[in-house]
Design a protein around this motif. Structure first.
Motif, PDB file in Angstrom:
ATOM      1  N   GLY A 272      71.087  77.750 -33.834  1.00 42.11           N
ATOM      2  CA  GLY A 272      70.278  76.990 -32.887  1.00 42.11           C
ATOM      3  C   GLY A 272      70.213  77.591 -31.506  1.00 42.11           C
ATOM      4  O   GLY A 272      69.971  76.876 -30.530  1.00 42.11           O
ATOM      5  N   ASP A 273      70.390  78.908 -31.418  1.00 42.45           N
ATOM      6  CA  ASP A 273      70.389  79.568 -30.117  1.00 42.45           C
ATOM      7  C   ASP A 273      69.618  80.883 -30.223  1.00 42.45           C
ATOM      8  O   ASP A 273      69.950  81.743 -31.063  1.00 42.45           O
ATOM      9  CB  ASP A 273      71.827  79.837 -29.665  1.00 42.45           C
ATOM     10  N   VAL A 274      68.596  81.044 -29.403  1.00 41.76           N
ATOM     11  CA  VAL A 274      67.759  82.243 -29.451  1.00 41.76           C
ATOM     12  C   VAL A 274      68.574  83.493 -29.166  1.00 41.76           C
ATOM     13  O   VAL A 274      68.375  84.545 -29.807  1.00 41.76           O
ATOM     14  CB  VAL A 274      66.586  82.110 -28.459  1.00 41.76           C
ATOM     15  N   HIS A 275      69.491  83.417 -28.227  1.00 40.90           N
ATOM     16  CA  HIS A 275      70.285  84.595 -27.870  1.00 40.90           C
ATOM     17  C   HIS A 275      71.179  85.032 -29.030  1.00 40.90           C
ATOM     18  O   HIS A 275      71.335  86.234 -29.282  1.00 40.90           O
ATOM     19  CB  HIS A 275      71.121  84.304 -26.625  1.00 40.90           C
ATOM     20  N   GLU A 276      71.743  84.072 -29.753  1.00 38.17           N
ATOM     21  CA  GLU A 276      72.568  84.428 -30.906  1.00 38.17           C
ATOM     22  C   GLU A 276      71.710  85.034 -32.021  1.00 38.17           C
ATOM     23  O   GLU A 276      72.115  86.005 -32.671  1.00 38.17           O
ATOM     24  CB  GLU A 276      73.319  83.207 -31.430  1.00 38.17           C
ATOM     25  N   LEU A 277      70.529  84.473 -32.235  1.00 40.43           N
ATOM     26  CA  LEU A 277      69.604  85.069 -33.206  1.00 40.43           C
ATOM     27  C   LEU A 277      69.306  86.521 -32.844  1.00 40.43           C
ATOM     28  O   LEU A 277      69.343  87.413 -33.702  1.00 40.43           O
ATOM     29  CB  LEU A 277      68.301  84.269 -33.248  1.00 40.43           C
ATOM     30  N   ALA A 278      69.017  86.760 -31.569  1.00 44.11           N
ATOM     31  CA  ALA A 278      68.698  88.116 -31.124  1.00 44.11           C
ATOM     32  C   ALA A 278      69.883  89.056 -31.303  1.00 44.11           C
ATOM     33  O   ALA A 278      69.708  90.223 -31.690  1.00 44.11           O
ATOM     34  CB  ALA A 278      68.249  88.096 -29.664  1.00 44.11           C
ATOM     35  N   ASP A 279      71.078  88.572 -31.033  1.00 44.76           N
ATOM     36  CA  ASP A 279      72.276  89.391 -31.248  1.00 44.76           C
ATOM     37  C   ASP A 279      72.369  89.845 -32.703  1.00 44.76           C
ATOM     38  O   ASP A 279      72.631  91.019 -32.993  1.00 44.76           O
ATOM     39  CB  ASP A 279      73.540  88.598 -30.898  1.00 44.76           C
ATOM     40  N   GLN A 280      72.163  88.903 -33.618  1.00 46.41           N
ATOM     41  CA  GLN A 280      72.300  89.200 -35.040  1.00 46.41           C
ATOM     42  C   GLN A 280      71.198  90.146 -35.524  1.00 46.41           C
ATOM     43  O   GLN A 280      71.461  91.071 -36.315  1.00 46.41           O
ATOM     44  CB  GLN A 280      72.257  87.898 -35.845  1.00 46.41           C
ATOM     45  N   VAL A 281      69.970  89.917 -35.075  1.00 46.07           N
ATOM     46  CA  VAL A 281      68.869  90.787 -35.493  1.00 46.07           C
ATOM     47  C   VAL A 281      69.077  92.206 -34.968  1.00 46.07           C
ATOM     48  O   VAL A 281      68.896  93.192 -35.699  1.00 46.07           O
ATOM     49  CB  VAL A 281      67.514  90.228 -35.024  1.00 46.07           C
ATOM     50  N   ALA A 282      69.466  92.337 -33.708  1.00 48.36           N
ATOM     51  CA  ALA A 282      69.709  93.662 -33.137  1.00 48.36           C
ATOM     52  C   ALA A 282      70.796  94.393 -33.916  1.00 48.36           C
ATOM     53  O   ALA A 282      70.692  95.604 -34.173  1.00 48.36           O
ATOM     54  CB  ALA A 282      70.082  93.533 -31.666  1.00 48.36           C
ATOM     55  N   ARG A 283      71.824  93.679 -34.317  1.00 52.87           N
ATOM     56  CA  ARG A 283      72.893  94.292 -35.108  1.00 52.87           C
ATOM     57  C   ARG A 283      72.371  94.745 -36.469  1.00 52.87           C
ATOM     58  O   ARG A 283      72.725  95.822 -36.958  1.00 52.87           O
ATOM     59  CB  ARG A 283      74.040  93.287 -35.286  1.00 52.87           C
ATOM     60  N   ALA A 284      71.515  93.936 -37.082  1.00 53.83           N
ATOM     61  CA  ALA A 284      70.974  94.281 -38.395  1.00 53.83           C
ATOM     62  C   ALA A 284      70.079  95.515 -38.342  1.00 53.83           C
ATOM     63  O   ALA A 284      69.888  96.194 -39.354  1.00 53.83           O
ATOM     64  CB  ALA A 284      70.184  93.101 -38.962  1.00 53.83           C
ATOM     65  N   LEU A 285      69.535  95.828 -37.174  1.00 55.19           N
ATOM     66  CA  LEU A 285      68.636  96.972 -37.030  1.00 55.19           C
ATOM     67  C   LEU A 285      69.368  98.285 -36.761  1.00 55.19           C
ATOM     68  O   LEU A 285      68.738  99.352 -36.751  1.00 55.19           O
ATOM     69  CB  LEU A 285      67.639  96.714 -35.900  1.00 55.19           C
ATOM     70  N   MET A 286      70.670  98.221 -36.578  1.00 50.43           N
ATOM     71  CA  MET A 286      71.424  99.425 -36.208  1.00 50.43           C
ATOM     72  C   MET A 286      71.256 100.593 -37.175  1.00 50.43           C
ATOM     73  O   MET A 286      71.173 101.743 -36.744  1.00 50.43           O
ATOM     74  CB  MET A 286      72.908  99.061 -36.045  1.00 50.43           C
ATOM     75  N   PRO A 287      71.160 100.370 -38.493  1.00 53.99           N
ATOM     76  CA  PRO A 287      71.040 101.536 -39.391  1.00 53.99           C
ATOM     77  C   PRO A 287      69.674 102.203 -39.384  1.00 53.99           C
ATOM     78  O   PRO A 287      69.521 103.283 -39.974  1.00 53.99           O
ATOM     79  CB  PRO A 287      71.302 100.920 -40.790  1.00 53.99           C
ATOM     80  N   TRP A 288      68.672 101.617 -38.742  1.00 55.95           N
ATOM     81  CA  TRP A 288      67.312 102.141 -38.861  1.00 55.95           C
ATOM     82  C   TRP A 288      67.058 103.253 -37.854  1.00 55.95           C
ATOM     83  O   TRP A 288      67.254 103.076 -36.654  1.00 55.95           O
ATOM     84  CB  TRP A 288      66.300 101.021 -38.686  1.00 55.95           C
ATOM     85  N   ALA A 289      66.598 104.381 -38.385  1.00 51.79           N
ATOM     86  CA  ALA A 289      66.277 105.529 -37.543  1.00 51.79           C
ATOM     87  C   ALA A 289      64.767 105.611 -37.337  1.00 51.79           C
ATOM     88  O   ALA A 289      63.991 104.991 -38.059  1.00 51.79           O
ATOM     89  CB  ALA A 289      66.788 106.815 -38.197  1.00 51.79           C
ATOM     90  N   GLY A 290      64.383 106.399 -36.342  1.00 51.06           N
ATOM     91  CA  GLY A 290      62.960 106.572 -36.062  1.00 51.06           C
ATOM     92  C   GLY A 290      62.438 105.465 -35.175  1.00 51.06           C
ATOM     93  O   GLY A 290      63.160 104.523 -34.823  1.00 51.06           O
ATOM     94  N   PRO A 291      61.163 105.566 -34.787  1.00 48.47           N
ATOM     95  CA  PRO A 291      60.605 104.564 -33.870  1.00 48.47           C
ATOM     96  C   PRO A 291      60.551 103.169 -34.501  1.00 48.47           C
ATOM     97  O   PRO A 291      60.142 103.013 -35.646  1.00 48.47           O
ATOM     98  CB  PRO A 291      59.194 105.105 -33.584  1.00 48.47           C
TER      99      PRO A 291
ATOM    100  N   ASP B 119      64.918  74.787 -34.928  1.00 46.65           N
ATOM    101  CA  ASP B 119      64.178  75.850 -34.259  1.00 46.65           C
ATOM    102  C   ASP B 119      63.508  75.352 -32.983  1.00 46.65           C
ATOM    103  O   ASP B 119      63.494  76.049 -31.961  1.00 46.65           O
ATOM    104  CB  ASP B 119      63.135  76.431 -35.209  1.00 46.65           C
ATOM    105  N   PHE B 120      62.944  74.153 -33.029  1.00 44.50           N
ATOM    106  CA  PHE B 120      62.337  73.587 -31.819  1.00 44.50           C
ATOM    107  C   PHE B 120      63.386  73.356 -30.730  1.00 44.50           C
ATOM    108  O   PHE B 120      63.108  73.541 -29.542  1.00 44.50           O
ATOM    109  CB  PHE B 120      61.606  72.287 -32.138  1.00 44.50           C
ATOM    110  N   ARG B 121      64.593  72.976 -31.132  1.00 45.33           N
ATOM    111  CA  ARG B 121      65.670  72.796 -30.147  1.00 45.33           C
ATOM    112  C   ARG B 121      66.055  74.140 -29.538  1.00 45.33           C
ATOM    113  O   ARG B 121      66.265  74.244 -28.320  1.00 45.33           O
ATOM    114  CB  ARG B 121      66.886  72.149 -30.808  1.00 45.33           C
ATOM    115  N   ALA B 122      66.138  75.176 -30.373  1.00 49.32           N
ATOM    116  CA  ALA B 122      66.492  76.509 -29.871  1.00 49.32           C
ATOM    117  C   ALA B 122      65.481  76.987 -28.840  1.00 49.32           C
ATOM    118  O   ALA B 122      65.846  77.556 -27.798  1.00 49.32           O
ATOM    119  CB  ALA B 122      66.578  77.492 -31.034  1.00 49.32           C
ATOM    120  N   VAL B 123      64.206  76.760 -29.119  1.00 49.74           N
ATOM    121  CA  VAL B 123      63.151  77.162 -28.185  1.00 49.74           C
ATOM    122  C   VAL B 123      63.233  76.353 -26.893  1.00 49.74           C
ATOM    123  O   VAL B 123      63.083  76.895 -25.789  1.00 49.74           O
ATOM    124  CB  VAL B 123      61.770  76.998 -28.848  1.00 49.74           C
TER     125      VAL B 123
END
Length: 254
Positions: A69-88, A173-177
């Motif tokens: 229920g927190d946008v910042h925590e969602l962003a933390d997790q997504v950014a971590r999940a993207l770590m293995p991806w190379a290229g633009p 989700d509405f609460r998070a926003v």
């Protein structure tokens, strides 16, 4: 399997893997939405753009996981999940997903791997303050709000089991926003492309145009006929705008 790879598999759906990709587009869904919303776009963007559709907890194959229920925590997790991806890598978020995409872009920049582009849709800029409390509505009122936005088929209202399963996700989700606050308003050095429907009942063209304040690079605004989910009415035109925003950043490696 290491923890980072496991995180990626948990958060990312690859509907159309594209070995010859020259760009990776991370797509983040709206409130109550799921990764499958981007399945058609994943196919439509062509062989040189692979879409990584983000699956938030609490929906579809992650329905048994606790909601975030927190946008910042969602962003933390997504950014971590993207770590293995190379290229633009570029980011595309619709509605709530635009806010999450913006926060992911900040994390990628802070980590020394800035996104090639940020594409935001149907969401006011982080600098535009407004008080929304849709999460405080009762189920019937919240359902009316969802139907007004056009994010669900009318049959949704007749399916009590679907309503029971979906209301907690929508409310979360509405609460998070509603609780989200932009902690670092300084502009990103990332080009921003903003999209909006001309008759969106919850965001104005001016509120979307305010995204220009959040980049020190190029900015463009595209207004489509339609409401909050204008994308469904103009799939070809939206795909063209996305490709135009991404093409300057394609990898030159073959």
């Amino acid at each position: 399997m290491n923890a980072t790879v496991a995180c990626t598999q948990q958060w990312i759906r690859r509907y159309h893997p594209k070995p010859a990709r020259r760009m990776t587009l991370v797509a983040l869904p709206h409130a109550g939405g799921s990764a499958s919303y981007f399945h058609p776009l994943s196919a439509a963007l062509g062989d040189d753009v692979e879409v990584l559709a983000v699956q938030y907890p609490g929906r579809q194959d992650r329905r048994h996981e606790a909601l975030i229920g927190d946008v910042h925590e969602l962003a933390d997790q997504v950014a971590r999940a993207l770590m293995p991806w190379a290229g633009p890598v570029a980011l595309f978020g619709h509605s709530m997903g635009a806010t999450v995409a913006y926060e992911v872009a900040r994390r990628l920049a802070d980590g020394g791997s800035p996104a090639a582009a940020l594409i935001v849709s149907a969401r006011r800029a982080p600098s535009v303050a407004r008080t929304d409390a849709f999460h405080e509505l009762d189920d019937e009122q919240l359902l009316k709000e969802v139907l007004l936005l056009g994010g669900s088929d009318a049959a949704f209202a007749l399916d009590e089991e679907l309503l029971r399963l979906t209301m907690p996700v929508l409310r979360n989700d509405f609460r998070a926003v509603a609780d989200y606050r932009c902690a670092h308003p300084e502009p990103l050095a990332v080009p921003v492309t903003a999209l909006v429907g001309s008759t969106d009942p919850r965001v104005t063209v001016a509120e979307v145009d305010a995204w220009r304040r959040h980049t020190s690079a190029a900015f463009s605004l595209h207004v489509f006929d339609g409401g909050h989910f204008y994308l469904a009415e103009h799939p070809g035109a939206v795909t063209e705008v996305l490709r135009s925003a991404l093409a300057p950043h394609f990898s030159t490696e073959t």
